[in-house]
Design a protein around this motif. Structure first.
Motif, PDB file in Angstrom:
ATOM      1  N   ILE A   1       0.853  -1.201   0.000  1.00  0.00           N
ATOM      2  CA  ILE A   1       0.000   0.000   0.000  1.00  0.00           C
ATOM      3  C   ILE A   1       0.885   1.246   0.000  1.00  0.00           C
ATOM      4  O   ILE A   1       2.042   1.207   0.422  1.00  0.00           O
ATOM      5  CB  ILE A   1      -0.959   0.050   1.227  1.00  0.00           C
ATOM      6  CG1 ILE A   1      -0.185  -0.119   2.553  1.00  0.00           C
ATOM      7  CG2 ILE A   1      -2.057  -0.984   1.110  1.00  0.00           C
ATOM      8  CD1 ILE A   1      -1.042   0.035   3.808  1.00  0.00           C
ATOM      9  N   THR A   2       0.304   2.356  -0.466  1.00  0.00           N
ATOM     10  CA  THR A   2       1.042   3.618  -0.479  1.00  0.00           C
ATOM     11  C   THR A   2       0.423   4.656   0.451  1.00  0.00           C
ATOM     12  O   THR A   2       1.103   5.551   0.927  1.00  0.00           O
ATOM     13  CB  THR A   2       1.095   4.209  -1.903  1.00  0.00           C
ATOM     14  OG1 THR A   2      -0.261   4.327  -2.371  1.00  0.00           O
ATOM     15  CG2 THR A   2       1.874   3.316  -2.846  1.00  0.00           C
ATOM     16  N   ARG A   3      -0.884   4.524   0.725  1.00  0.00           N
ATOM     17  CA  ARG A   3      -1.542   5.509   1.591  1.00  0.00           C
ATOM     18  C   ARG A   3      -0.929   5.469   2.990  1.00  0.00           C
ATOM     19  O   ARG A   3      -0.572   4.413   3.485  1.00  0.00           O
ATOM     20  CB  ARG A   3      -3.052   5.220   1.696  1.00  0.00           C
ATOM     21  CG  ARG A   3      -3.843   5.587   0.451  1.00  0.00           C
ATOM     22  CD  ARG A   3      -5.319   5.240   0.608  1.00  0.00           C
ATOM     23  NE  ARG A   3      -5.912   5.856   1.778  1.00  0.00           N
ATOM     24  CZ  ARG A   3      -6.319   7.118   1.844  1.00  0.00           C
ATOM     25  NH1 ARG A   3      -6.191   7.904   0.803  1.00  0.00           N
ATOM     26  NH2 ARG A   3      -6.842   7.596   2.960  1.00  0.00           N
ATOM     27  N   THR A   4      -0.856   6.640   3.618  1.00  0.00           N
ATOM     28  CA  THR A   4      -0.195   6.712   4.932  1.00  0.00           C
ATOM     29  C   THR A   4      -1.167   6.538   6.092  1.00  0.00           C
ATOM     30  O   THR A   4      -0.770   6.184   7.187  1.00  0.00           O
ATOM     31  CB  THR A   4       0.544   8.063   5.099  1.00  0.00           C
ATOM     32  OG1 THR A   4      -0.381   9.114   4.803  1.00  0.00           O
ATOM     33  CG2 THR A   4       1.731   8.145   4.150  1.00  0.00           C
ATOM     34  N   GLN A   5      -2.455   6.793   5.879  1.00  0.00           N
ATOM     35  CA  GLN A   5      -3.429   6.611   6.965  1.00  0.00           C
ATOM     36  C   GLN A   5      -3.906   5.162   7.006  1.00  0.00           C
ATOM     37  O   GLN A   5      -3.916   4.488   5.980  1.00  0.00           O
ATOM     38  CB  GLN A   5      -4.682   7.496   6.779  1.00  0.00           C
ATOM     39  CG  GLN A   5      -4.421   8.967   6.686  1.00  0.00           C
ATOM     40  CD  GLN A   5      -4.279   9.418   5.246  1.00  0.00           C
ATOM     41  OE1 GLN A   5      -3.611   8.766   4.453  1.00  0.00           O
ATOM     42  NE2 GLN A   5      -4.902  10.534   4.918  1.00  0.00           N
ATOM     43  N   ASN A   6      -4.326   4.727   8.192  1.00  0.00           N
ATOM     44  CA  ASN A   6      -4.972   3.407   8.293  1.00  0.00           C
ATOM     45  C   ASN A   6      -6.481   3.636   8.330  1.00  0.00           C
ATOM     46  O   ASN A   6      -7.088   3.657   9.385  1.00  0.00           O
ATOM     47  CB  ASN A   6      -4.500   2.679   9.557  1.00  0.00           C
ATOM     48  CG  ASN A   6      -3.022   2.340   9.480  1.00  0.00           C
ATOM     49  OD1 ASN A   6      -2.524   1.977   8.428  1.00  0.00           O
ATOM     50  ND2 ASN A   6      -2.316   2.481  10.579  1.00  0.00           N
ATOM     51  N   ASP A   7      -7.066   3.825   7.155  1.00  0.00           N
ATOM     52  CA  ASP A   7      -8.496   4.115   7.084  1.00  0.00           C
ATOM     53  C   ASP A   7      -9.160   3.193   6.061  1.00  0.00           C
ATOM     54  O   ASP A   7      -8.516   2.287   5.515  1.00  0.00           O
ATOM     55  CB  ASP A   7      -8.742   5.595   6.753  1.00  0.00           C
ATOM     56  CG  ASP A   7      -8.055   6.024   5.445  1.00  0.00           C
ATOM     57  OD1 ASP A   7      -7.668   5.137   4.641  1.00  0.00           O
ATOM     58  OD2 ASP A   7      -7.893   7.235   5.226  1.00  0.00           O
ATOM     59  N   TRP A   8     -10.442   3.398   5.816  1.00  0.00           N
ATOM     60  CA  TRP A   8     -11.174   2.487   4.928  1.00  0.00           C
ATOM     61  C   TRP A   8     -10.618   2.508   3.500  1.00  0.00           C
ATOM     62  O   TRP A   8     -10.538   1.482   2.838  1.00  0.00           O
ATOM     63  CB  TRP A   8     -12.680   2.797   4.916  1.00  0.00           C
ATOM     64  CG  TRP A   8     -13.399   1.755   4.111  1.00  0.00           C
ATOM     65  CD1 TRP A   8     -13.802   1.839   2.814  1.00  0.00           C
ATOM     66  CD2 TRP A   8     -13.711   0.413   4.530  1.00  0.00           C
ATOM     67  NE1 TRP A   8     -14.363   0.651   2.391  1.00  0.00           N
ATOM     68  CE2 TRP A   8     -14.323  -0.243   3.432  1.00  0.00           C
ATOM     69  CE3 TRP A   8     -13.544  -0.288   5.720  1.00  0.00           C
ATOM     70  CZ2 TRP A   8     -14.759  -1.562   3.496  1.00  0.00           C
ATOM     71  CZ3 TRP A   8     -13.987  -1.602   5.784  1.00  0.00           C
ATOM     72  CH2 TRP A   8     -14.585  -2.221   4.675  1.00  0.00           C
ATOM     73  N   LYS A   9     -10.208   3.686   3.041  1.00  0.00           N
ATOM     74  CA  LYS A   9      -9.648   3.774   1.680  1.00  0.00           C
ATOM     75  C   LYS A   9      -8.403   2.885   1.570  1.00  0.00           C
ATOM     76  O   LYS A   9      -8.150   2.267   0.540  1.00  0.00           O
ATOM     77  CB  LYS A   9      -9.299   5.223   1.340  1.00  0.00           C
ATOM     78  CG  LYS A   9     -10.512   6.120   1.110  1.00  0.00           C
ATOM     79  CD  LYS A   9     -10.076   7.429   0.440  1.00  0.00           C
ATOM     80  CE  LYS A   9     -11.282   8.326   0.183  1.00  0.00           C
ATOM     81  NZ  LYS A   9     -11.549   9.238   1.305  1.00  0.00           N
ATOM     82  N   THR A  10      -7.624   2.825   2.661  1.00  0.00           N
ATOM     83  CA  THR A  10      -6.417   1.987   2.665  1.00  0.00           C
ATOM     84  C   THR A  10      -6.785   0.505   2.726  1.00  0.00           C
ATOM     85  O   THR A  10      -6.115  -0.331   2.109  1.00  0.00           O
ATOM     86  CB  THR A  10      -5.501   2.368   3.850  1.00  0.00           C
ATOM     87  OG1 THR A  10      -5.326   3.786   3.837  1.00  0.00           O
ATOM     88  CG2 THR A  10      -4.143   1.706   3.739  1.00  0.00           C
ATOM     89  N   VAL A  11      -7.856   0.186   3.455  1.00  0.00           N
ATOM     90  CA  VAL A  11      -8.360  -1.202   3.479  1.00  0.00           C
ATOM     91  C   VAL A  11      -8.643  -1.639   2.038  1.00  0.00           C
ATOM     92  O   VAL A  11      -8.251  -2.727   1.613  1.00  0.00           O
ATOM     93  CB  VAL A  11      -9.652  -1.321   4.336  1.00  0.00           C
ATOM     94  CG1 VAL A  11     -10.302  -2.697   4.164  1.00  0.00           C
ATOM     95  CG2 VAL A  11      -9.353  -1.068   5.811  1.00  0.00           C
ATOM     96  N   GLU A  12      -9.294  -0.765   1.282  1.00  0.00           N
ATOM     97  CA  GLU A  12      -9.654  -1.108  -0.100  1.00  0.00           C
ATOM     98  C   GLU A  12      -8.425  -1.141  -1.006  1.00  0.00           C
ATOM     99  O   GLU A  12      -8.355  -1.951  -1.936  1.00  0.00           O
ATOM    100  CB  GLU A  12     -10.710  -0.126  -0.623  1.00  0.00           C
ATOM    101  CG  GLU A  12     -12.040  -0.291   0.116  1.00  0.00           C
ATOM    102  CD  GLU A  12     -13.195   0.450  -0.521  1.00  0.00           C
ATOM    103  OE1 GLU A  12     -12.983   1.556  -1.031  1.00  0.00           O
ATOM    104  OE2 GLU A  12     -14.314  -0.097  -0.493  1.00  0.00           O
ATOM    105  N   GLU A  13      -7.442  -0.291  -0.720  1.00  0.00           N
ATOM    106  CA  GLU A  13      -6.184  -0.330  -1.494  1.00  0.00           C
ATOM    107  C   GLU A  13      -5.482  -1.670  -1.273  1.00  0.00           C
ATOM    108  O   GLU A  13      -4.996  -2.306  -2.211  1.00  0.00           O
ATOM    109  CB  GLU A  13      -5.262   0.826  -1.067  1.00  0.00           C
ATOM    110  CG  GLU A  13      -4.001   0.913  -1.917  1.00  0.00           C
ATOM    111  CD  GLU A  13      -2.967   1.912  -1.413  1.00  0.00           C
ATOM    112  OE1 GLU A  13      -1.948   2.091  -2.107  1.00  0.00           O
ATOM    113  OE2 GLU A  13      -3.144   2.490  -0.319  1.00  0.00           O
ATOM    114  N   LEU A  14      -5.458  -2.121  -0.019  1.00  0.00           N
ATOM    115  CA  LEU A  14      -4.827  -3.404   0.315  1.00  0.00           C
ATOM    116  C   LEU A  14      -5.619  -4.571  -0.289  1.00  0.00           C
ATOM    117  O   LEU A  14      -5.029  -5.555  -0.748  1.00  0.00           O
ATOM    118  CB  LEU A  14      -4.715  -3.539   1.838  1.00  0.00           C
ATOM    119  CG  LEU A  14      -3.902  -4.691   2.415  1.00  0.00           C
ATOM    120  CD1 LEU A  14      -2.498  -4.761   1.815  1.00  0.00           C
ATOM    121  CD2 LEU A  14      -3.817  -4.576   3.940  1.00  0.00           C
TER     122      LEU A  14
END
Length: 256
Positions: free
Chosen positions: A214-227
């Motif tokens: 993943i590249t996003r720095t926050q641990n949020d829902w958008k990052t869940v979907e990126e992963l």
């Protein structure tokens, strides 16, 4: 940085290594593993997952306190408690900001849900055209949480507010994932595990970034979907098994 194939082999090995009955002993999943009745497993699992932040030993101890209060029969207790039982619980401290008042609220909500449903599974059904639990978690929230504002609502996170909803996703992994390793329960027959995501917290987030998942720095829902997008390329039928790999790498600090 490892190439796709190398990364898949590495993570498959790690998932296998940690998806093992020994894992249960030090993890909050040991709490629902004390039961065989489906509803007991669901209630004990949901409560243990809800308070899963901080030190794992403390989480297990706090969950044991809740089991003890319920006479080690969660389903029987939520269906047959007396007002006096609830009164006795209200002033107790349970786990950090989850207090006796929150516990009582959850007990009352479980009572309502189980009067109408045999299993919590009914509240998490995935609808056609949905690819993950985003909307299912929100549908669950609106069923489980009363319409009136209550302090306990903060303990059930909302992906619509961009929360990673780590604890609910972890609970879903426990209930939905089926394999022969004996860690996850796989007692929900009607929800496909291909919709599961990785419970994203500081550890799994950091390891995922180190591995370039993943590249996003926050641990949020958008990052869940990126992963999601990446791990489903590794295994589209059982993406959540990689939670064991990422968690294990986080605990052992192997990649530091």
């Amino acid at each position: 940085m490892l190439k796709f194939e190398e990364l898949k082999i590495f993570l498959d090995e790690k998932a296998d290594q940690y998806n093992h009955p020994e894992f249960i002993e030090n993890d909050p999943i040991q709490i629902p593993h004390r039961f065989s009745l489906k509803q007991d497993v669901e209630i004990a699992g949901f409560l243990a997952a809800t308070i899963s932040w901080g030190n794992r030993k403390a989480i297990i101890k706090s969950a044991e306190k809740m089991l003890e209060i319920m006479g080690n029969s969660p389903y029987d207790f939520v269906m047959n408690y007396s007002e006096k039982d609830l009164g006795d619980i209200k002033g107790k401290s349970i786990h950090r900001t989850f207090n006796g008042e929150d516990f009582v609220y959850f007990i009352e909500q479980f009572n309502k849900i189980y009067k109408e449903n045999k299993s919590l599974e009914n509240l998490f059904t995935i609808h056609e055209s949905e690819t993950n639990f985003l909307h299912a978690i929100e549908r669950f929230r609106s069923s489980f949480l009363g319409s009136e504002k209550h302090r306990s609502h903060k303990h059930v996170s909302s992906p619509y507010k961009n929360s990673s909803t780590k604890r609910i996703i972890m609970f879903l992994r426990w209930m939905v994932r089926k394999d022969k390793h004996g860690v996850d329960f796989g007692i929900w027959e009607n929800i496909d595990q291909k919709y599961l995501s990785i419970p994203l917290d500081v550890h799994t987030g950091n390891i995922s970034r180190k591995l370039g998942l993943i590249t996003r720095t926050q641990n949020d829902w958008k990052t869940v979907e990126e992963l999601d997008l990446v791990i489903r390329k590794f295994d589209e039928n059982d993406p959540a098994k990689y939670d064991f790999a990422l968690f294990g790498l986080g605990v052992t600090k192997e990649l530091l």
